[in-house]
Design a protein around this motif. Structure first.
Motif, PDB file in Angstrom:
ATOM      1  N   THR A  67       0.907   5.898  -0.908  1.00 31.02           N
ATOM      2  CA  THR A  67      -0.194   7.118  -0.315  1.00 31.02           C
ATOM      3  C   THR A  67       0.686   7.700  -0.286  1.00 31.02           C
ATOM      4  O   THR A  67       1.635   8.168   0.492  1.00 31.02           O
ATOM      5  CB  THR A  67      -1.463   7.109   0.486  1.00 31.02           C
ATOM      6  OG1 THR A  67      -2.086   5.422   0.906  1.00 31.02           O
ATOM      7  CG2 THR A  67      -1.683   8.155   0.911  1.00 31.02           C
ATOM      8  N   MET A  78       1.071  -1.017  -0.286  1.00 29.68           N
ATOM      9  CA  MET A  78      -0.257  -0.042  -0.021  1.00 29.68           C
ATOM     10  C   MET A  78       0.900   1.217  -0.198  1.00 29.68           C
ATOM     11  O   MET A  78       1.479   1.719   0.891  1.00 29.68           O
ATOM     12  CB  MET A  78      -0.813  -0.112   0.903  1.00 29.68           C
ATOM     13  CG  MET A  78      -1.775   1.039   1.763  1.00 29.68           C
ATOM     14  SD  MET A  78      -1.071   2.136   2.109  1.00 29.68           S
ATOM     15  CE  MET A  78       0.348   2.310   3.524  1.00 29.68           C
ATOM     16  N   LEU A 100      -3.750   9.968   6.803  1.00 29.75           N
ATOM     17  CA  LEU A 100      -3.862   8.496   5.493  1.00 29.75           C
ATOM     18  C   LEU A 100      -4.332   7.084   5.736  1.00 29.75           C
ATOM     19  O   LEU A 100      -4.853   7.388   7.374  1.00 29.75           O
ATOM     20  CB  LEU A 100      -2.051   7.543   5.856  1.00 29.75           C
ATOM     21  CG  LEU A 100      -1.959   6.385   4.819  1.00 29.75           C
ATOM     22  CD1 LEU A 100      -0.554   6.179   5.148  1.00 29.75           C
ATOM     23  CD2 LEU A 100      -2.512   5.385   5.556  1.00 29.75           C
ATOM     24  N   THR A 142      -5.177  -4.055   0.815  1.00 31.74           N
ATOM     25  CA  THR A 142      -5.962  -2.798   1.353  1.00 31.74           C
ATOM     26  C   THR A 142      -5.767  -2.337   0.129  1.00 31.74           C
ATOM     27  O   THR A 142      -5.554  -2.182  -0.776  1.00 31.74           O
ATOM     28  CB  THR A 142      -4.630  -2.595   2.350  1.00 31.74           C
ATOM     29  OG1 THR A 142      -3.890  -2.322   1.673  1.00 31.74           O
ATOM     30  CG2 THR A 142      -4.920  -3.610   3.750  1.00 31.74           C
ATOM     31  N   SER A 200      -6.238   2.646   0.483  1.00 32.86           N
ATOM     32  CA  SER A 200      -5.887   3.657   0.646  1.00 32.86           C
ATOM     33  C   SER A 200      -5.681   5.171   0.580  1.00 32.86           C
ATOM     34  O   SER A 200      -5.380   4.919  -0.755  1.00 32.86           O
ATOM     35  CB  SER A 200      -4.397   3.332   1.505  1.00 32.86           C
ATOM     36  OG  SER A 200      -3.334   3.480   0.321  1.00 32.86           O
ATOM     37  N   LEU A 236      -6.620   3.589   5.638  1.00 30.37           N
ATOM     38  CA  LEU A 236      -6.589   2.039   5.603  1.00 30.37           C
ATOM     39  C   LEU A 236      -7.385   1.760   5.361  1.00 30.37           C
ATOM     40  O   LEU A 236      -7.902   0.979   6.719  1.00 30.37           O
ATOM     41  CB  LEU A 236      -5.094   2.219   6.631  1.00 30.37           C
ATOM     42  CG  LEU A 236      -4.558   0.469   6.316  1.00 30.37           C
ATOM     43  CD1 LEU A 236      -4.534   0.344   4.234  1.00 30.37           C
ATOM     44  CD2 LEU A 236      -4.096  -0.611   6.840  1.00 30.37           C
ATOM     45  N   TYR A 237      -8.019   1.096   4.227  1.00 30.55           N
ATOM     46  CA  TYR A 237      -9.424   0.434   4.668  1.00 30.55           C
ATOM     47  C   TYR A 237      -8.676  -1.232   4.509  1.00 30.55           C
ATOM     48  O   TYR A 237      -8.143  -1.566   3.538  1.00 30.55           O
ATOM     49  CB  TYR A 237      -9.914  -0.058   3.707  1.00 30.55           C
ATOM     50  CG  TYR A 237     -11.291  -1.089   3.309  1.00 30.55           C
ATOM     51  CD1 TYR A 237     -12.543  -0.434   3.875  1.00 30.55           C
ATOM     52  CD2 TYR A 237     -11.406  -2.044   3.027  1.00 30.55           C
ATOM     53  CE1 TYR A 237     -13.769  -1.139   3.808  1.00 30.55           C
ATOM     54  CE2 TYR A 237     -12.639  -3.316   3.148  1.00 30.55           C
ATOM     55  CZ  TYR A 237     -13.648  -2.442   3.783  1.00 30.55           C
ATOM     56  OH  TYR A 237     -13.915  -3.538   3.703  1.00 30.55           O
ATOM     57  N   ARG A 238      -8.553  -2.272   5.565  1.00 24.92           N
ATOM     58  CA  ARG A 238      -7.765  -3.433   5.432  1.00 24.92           C
ATOM     59  C   ARG A 238      -8.842  -4.385   5.164  1.00 24.92           C
ATOM     60  O   ARG A 238     -10.081  -4.484   5.246  1.00 24.92           O
ATOM     61  CB  ARG A 238      -7.918  -3.415   7.216  1.00 24.92           C
ATOM     62  CG  ARG A 238      -7.280  -4.665   7.411  1.00 24.92           C
ATOM     63  CD  ARG A 238      -6.475  -4.669   8.632  1.00 24.92           C
ATOM     64  NE  ARG A 238      -5.847  -6.208   9.024  1.00 24.92           N
ATOM     65  CZ  ARG A 238      -7.044  -6.700   9.560  1.00 24.92           C
ATOM     66  NH1 ARG A 238      -7.636  -6.731  10.472  1.00 24.92           N
ATOM     67  NH2 ARG A 238      -5.561  -8.100   9.908  1.00 24.92           N
TER      68      ARG A 238
END
Length: 148
Positions: free
Chosen positions: A3, A1, A70, A58, A60, A72-74
């Motif tokens: 960003t 990930m 930031l 994931t 982000s 973060l969608y896990r």
């Protein structure tokens, strides 16, 4: 990930190309707003403050009113343990993680997400299938200002 936030590229997690190693929990960034030598990049290691459990698949984005967070969608828990939250927030000015604000989120866990954000600070997460290969074309929308 990875960003990009305020001239810094944040990188979290990963595993090797052969997928033989465990999922890694490294967390670091480097500045891209100034000139740098690709042979000698100055990495800033934040691994010691990484409180996010190991994960796979994931998405982000940067968000909040100032684009300092930031999100973060896990995706899928790596070690099959139940995660504390689906969405984690890393505050880049204070170098701190927060999951308490995300407690109202009721969306279900998805994997292999693609995330983008619009000018209204809404995170759009598109996914093609769920963890059990149940194919669908769905979208999750998360408001990074109102945290819902």
């Amino acid at each position: 990930m990875s960003t990009l936030i305020n001239g810094n590229l944040y990188i979290l997690g990963g595993r090797n190309k052969l997928k033989t190693e465990r999922v890694r929990r490294e967390f670091f960034y480097f500045g891209i707003s100034v000139s740098f030598n690709t042979q000698n990049i100055l990495w800033h290691d934040l691994t010691n403050i990484n409180t996010v459990p190991a994960y796979l698949a994931t998405a982000s984005i940067k968000g909040d009113a100032y684009n300092n967070i930031l999100f973060l969608y896990r995706g899928i828990p790596y070690d099959n343990t139940k995660a504390i939250a689906l969405i984690y927030a890393f505050d880049t000015p204070s170098y701190s993680w927060d999951i308490s604000k995300m407690s109202g989120i009721t969306i279900s866990r998805k994997d292999n997400l693609k995330g983008i954000i619009n000018d209204n600070r809404k995170m759009y997460l598109f996914y093609k299938h769920t963890s059990n290969n149940d194919y669908r074309n769905d979208m999750i929308i998360f408001d990074t200002l109102n945290l819902d």
